[in-house]
Design an enzyme around this catalytic site. Structure first.
Site, PDB file in Angstrom:
ATOM      1  N   GLN A   1       0.837  -1.194   0.000  1.00  0.00           N
ATOM      2  CA  GLN A   1       0.000   0.000   0.000  1.00  0.00           C
ATOM      3  C   GLN A   1       0.873   1.245   0.000  1.00  0.00           C
ATOM      4  OE1 GLN A   1      -2.214   1.182   3.612  1.00  0.00           O
ATOM      5  NE2 GLN A   1      -4.061   1.168   2.349  1.00  0.00           N
TER       6      GLN A   1
ATOM      7  N   GLN B   1      -0.515   0.733  -5.829  1.00  0.00           N
ATOM      8  CA  GLN B   1      -1.591   0.194  -4.992  1.00  0.00           C
ATOM      9  C   GLN B   1      -2.141   1.273  -4.071  1.00  0.00           C
ATOM     10  OE1 GLN B   1      -0.613  -3.391  -2.817  1.00  0.00           O
ATOM     11  NE2 GLN B   1      -2.352  -3.164  -1.443  1.00  0.00           N
ATOM     12  N   ASP B   2      -3.487   1.432  -4.078  1.00  0.00           N
ATOM     13  CA  ASP B   2      -4.174   2.336  -3.142  1.00  0.00           C
ATOM     14  C   ASP B   2      -3.757   3.798  -3.314  1.00  0.00           C
ATOM     15  OD1 ASP B   2      -5.302   0.018  -2.211  1.00  0.00           O
ATOM     16  OD2 ASP B   2      -4.086  -0.105  -0.404  1.00  0.00           O
TER      17      ASP B   2
ATOM     18  N   ASP C   1      -6.708  -1.568  -6.541  1.00  0.00           N
ATOM     19  CA  ASP C   1      -7.609  -0.868  -5.603  1.00  0.00           C
ATOM     20  C   ASP C   1      -7.249   0.618  -5.495  1.00  0.00           C
ATOM     21  OD1 ASP C   1      -8.570  -3.418  -5.161  1.00  0.00           O
ATOM     22  OD2 ASP C   1      -7.700  -3.626  -3.164  1.00  0.00           O
TER      23      ASP C   1
ATOM     24  N   ARG D   1     -14.255  -4.311  -6.742  1.00  0.00           N
ATOM     25  CA  ARG D   1     -14.352  -5.587  -6.037  1.00  0.00           C
ATOM     26  C   ARG D   1     -15.140  -5.380  -4.749  1.00  0.00           C
ATOM     27  NH1 ARG D   1     -10.986  -6.523  -1.578  1.00  0.00           N
ATOM     28  NH2 ARG D   1      -9.320  -5.017  -1.201  1.00  0.00           N
TER      29      ARG D   1
END
Length: 206
Positions: free
Chosen positions: A18, A40-41, A62, A120
């Protein structure tokens, strides 16, 4: 035009790394012509009502996530995922029926690389709607993913309305996605979703 970037290196495939570029947790926040870069993130849309207009958001896994109640309008959402297998663009965190959070993407462009799901099922009542948006070939034909939590198929709210592009064909979509009617889509098609008419101001002129 402003930019937010997390300069952490791209994680290896399968690694949990993250690296948030920006977190917004306050209520009634608007972003115009901003750019968000990460893997990521990238963007933690944490909580509160938010408005993103004419923004560019880039990431791999994500990369738009959180429990905000937000409207993304005319934004480019670009995947830079080249991992084997599928990843998701959005992980929205609505966790109960009474929770009013959710993400709406209106007049947006989903582009880039990889094999990505629109969202998701991160939380039980995750709520995401794409309307009048363009999906490039990067979007997986199934569109949405429950990550194996099949019980969430009955509680999430994932909607599409009048989207176009090579990734917008709904013939192979998961059976729990809602292909919204005009009446069902109406609450998501303007700033009233975030009750923004009383607080969203025109962008400042330079």
């Amino acid at each position: 035009m402003g930019g937010f970037q997390n300069a952490a290196p791209k994680p290896a495939a399968g690694a949990q790394s993250q690296a948030v570029a920006m977190r917004i947790s306050g209520d009634k926040a608007a972003f115009y012509n901003c750019r968000f870069y990460g893997y990521q993130d990238t963007l933690l849309d944490d909580k509160g009502r938010h408005f993103f207009k004419d923004c560019y958001i880039e990431g791999s896994v994500d990369f738009i996530f959180g429990s905000g109640r937000s409207l993304y309008r005319n934004c480019e959402i670009r995947s830079v995922s080249d991992y084997p297998g599928q990843t998701a663009i959005v992980a929205q965190g609505k966790s109960s029926k009474g929770d009013k959070s959710g993400f709406v993407f209106l007049d947006c462009h989903v582009t880039g690389m990889g094999d990505v799901y629109l969202s998701r099922a991160w939380r039980e009542y995750s709520r995401v709607v794409f309307a009048y948006s363009y999906f490039d070939t990067v979007v997986n034909p199934e569109g949405w993913n429950d990550k194996g939590f099949t019980e969430r198929d009955k509680t999430v709210f994932y909607g599409e309305y009048k989207c176009e592009g090579p990734g917008a064909n709904t013939n192979r979509r998961v059976d729990y996605v809602k292909l919204l009617t005009d009446a069902q889509a109406k609450p998501f098609l303007d700033e009233s979703f975030i009750r923004g008419r009383t607080w969203i101001l025109p962008p400042p002129t330079l």
